[in-house]
Design a protein around this motif. Structure first.
Motif, mmCIF file in Angstrom:
data_model
loop_
_atom_site.group_PDB
_atom_site.id
_atom_site.type_symbol
_atom_site.label_atom_id
_atom_site.label_comp_id
_atom_site.label_asym_id
_atom_site.label_seq_id
_atom_site.Cartn_x
_atom_site.Cartn_y
_atom_site.Cartn_z
ATOM 1 N N PHE A 74 0.840 -1.201 0.000
ATOM 2 C CA PHE A 74 0.000 0.000 0.000
ATOM 3 C C PHE A 74 0.873 1.247 0.000
ATOM 4 N N LEU A 75 1.895 1.257 0.858
ATOM 5 C CA LEU A 75 2.783 2.414 0.953
ATOM 6 C C LEU A 75 3.587 2.607 -0.330
ATOM 7 N N ASP A 76 3.988 1.527 -0.951
ATOM 8 C CA ASP A 76 4.716 1.631 -2.218
ATOM 9 C C ASP A 76 3.837 2.287 -3.286
ATOM 10 N N ARG A 77 2.581 1.870 -3.363
ATOM 11 C CA ARG A 77 1.657 2.451 -4.349
ATOM 12 C C ARG A 77 1.398 3.923 -4.059
ATOM 13 N N LEU A 78 1.253 4.252 -2.778
ATOM 14 C CA LEU A 78 0.992 5.644 -2.412
ATOM 15 C C LEU A 78 2.200 6.521 -2.721
ATOM 16 N N ALA A 79 3.401 6.024 -2.424
ATOM 17 C CA ALA A 79 4.615 6.788 -2.709
ATOM 18 C C ALA A 79 4.747 7.029 -4.207
ATOM 19 N N ALA A 80 4.425 6.014 -5.015
ATOM 20 C CA ALA A 80 4.492 6.175 -6.474
ATOM 21 C C ALA A 80 3.465 7.208 -6.941
ATOM 22 N N HIS A 81 2.284 7.184 -6.345
ATOM 23 C CA HIS A 81 1.235 8.138 -6.711
ATOM 24 C C HIS A 81 1.656 9.575 -6.396
ATOM 25 N N LEU A 82 2.406 9.745 -5.305
ATOM 26 C CA LEU A 82 2.788 11.087 -4.848
ATOM 27 C C LEU A 82 4.195 11.491 -5.295
ATOM 28 N N GLN A 83 4.800 10.703 -6.130
ATOM 29 C CA GLN A 83 6.157 11.021 -6.585
ATOM 30 C C GLN A 83 6.192 12.406 -7.234
ATOM 31 N N GLY A 84 7.154 13.211 -6.810
ATOM 32 C CA GLY A 84 7.312 14.550 -7.361
ATOM 33 C C GLY A 84 6.554 15.631 -6.609
ATOM 34 N N VAL A 85 5.702 15.245 -5.653
ATOM 35 C CA VAL A 85 4.995 16.233 -4.831
ATOM 36 C C VAL A 85 5.895 16.561 -3.642
ATOM 37 N N THR A 86 6.520 17.720 -3.665
ATOM 38 C CA THR A 86 7.544 18.054 -2.672
ATOM 39 C C THR A 86 7.075 19.043 -1.609
ATOM 40 N N GLU A 87 5.923 19.678 -1.806
ATOM 41 C CA GLU A 87 5.414 20.625 -0.818
ATOM 42 C C GLU A 87 4.660 19.867 0.277
ATOM 43 N N PRO A 88 4.997 20.098 1.556
ATOM 44 C CA PRO A 88 4.356 19.350 2.641
ATOM 45 C C PRO A 88 2.834 19.433 2.643
#
Length: 205
Positions: A74-88
């Motif tokens: 689940f965390l791997d999929r979420l990290a891939a979905h949010l890749q490139g989003v750098t603003e907290p």
């Protein structure tokens, strides 16, 4: 390890036995959610309940182990979905919204984050297991938390806050429920804004 049972194909190591038990439990969760028992898993594997109890002392312990096993994917999929989003603020808002959208389709993570089964893990959303999950989630974002002034204690508190928000939306999605862009706008305004304000605060001398 004992070789009795296992439908005629005994595992060669304890690690393999655990993996096969977790596979069987995972299939049961996919089919019925938390409404299964050690007996169901033992029957699927062709072993006695006592064999399963050697590795997992209770159904709740098996539920927890199965949910934690699923958390990595689940965390791997979420990290891939949010890749490139750098603003907290953007990362947290999108992370919460996406988790809420995925939870109904992922019974394993639902068991980990949302109390429901009597006695499962903890009756609070801020169990140690859930907090560990949320903390891992934050640390997988493409956000340089340290550069933004957030230390480990800050992330621990933010993980707790994230869990409380998720729980509140699961219990009461709203009337009507916010979804899609509306949900994200709400989270950016009322959750993301707190992070933006925290970053803007200058340290005093």
């Amino acid at each position: 390890m004992r070789t009795h049972g296992w439908s005629g194909s005994a595992p060669s190591t304890d690690e393999e036995a655990v993996a096969r038990i977790l596979d069987a439990a995972g299939n049961a969760i996919d089919a019925r959610g938390a409404d299964f028992s050690i007996t169901d898993v033992a029957r699927t594997l062709g072993v006695t309940r006592q064999t399963v109890y050697r590795y997992f002392p209770s159904t709740d312990a098996l539920l927890q182990a199965s949910a934690q096993r699923a958390a990595t994917g689940f965390l791997d999929r979420l990290a891939a979905h949010l890749q490139g989003v750098t603003e907290p603020d953007e990362a947290v808002a999108e992370g919460i919204a996406t988790a809420l959208e995925w939870l109904p389709e992922d019974k394993h993570i639902g068991l980990l984050l949302t109390p429901g089964r009597a006695g499962a893990f903890s009756q609070t959303v801020t169990s140690d297991v859930a907090l560990q999950f949320a903390n891992s989630m934050l640390r997988r974002f493409d956000v340089d938390w340290g550069a933004r002034g957030f230390d480990d204690d800050d992330l621990d508190e933010l993980a707790e806050h994230l869990l409380r928000i998720i729980q509140s939306f699961v219990i009461d999605p709203g009337r009507p429920p916010r979804r899609g862009p509306q949900l994200r706008a709400y989270l950016r305004r009322w959750v993301g804004a707190a992070l933006t304000a925290e970053i803007a605060v200058e340290p005093t001398c």
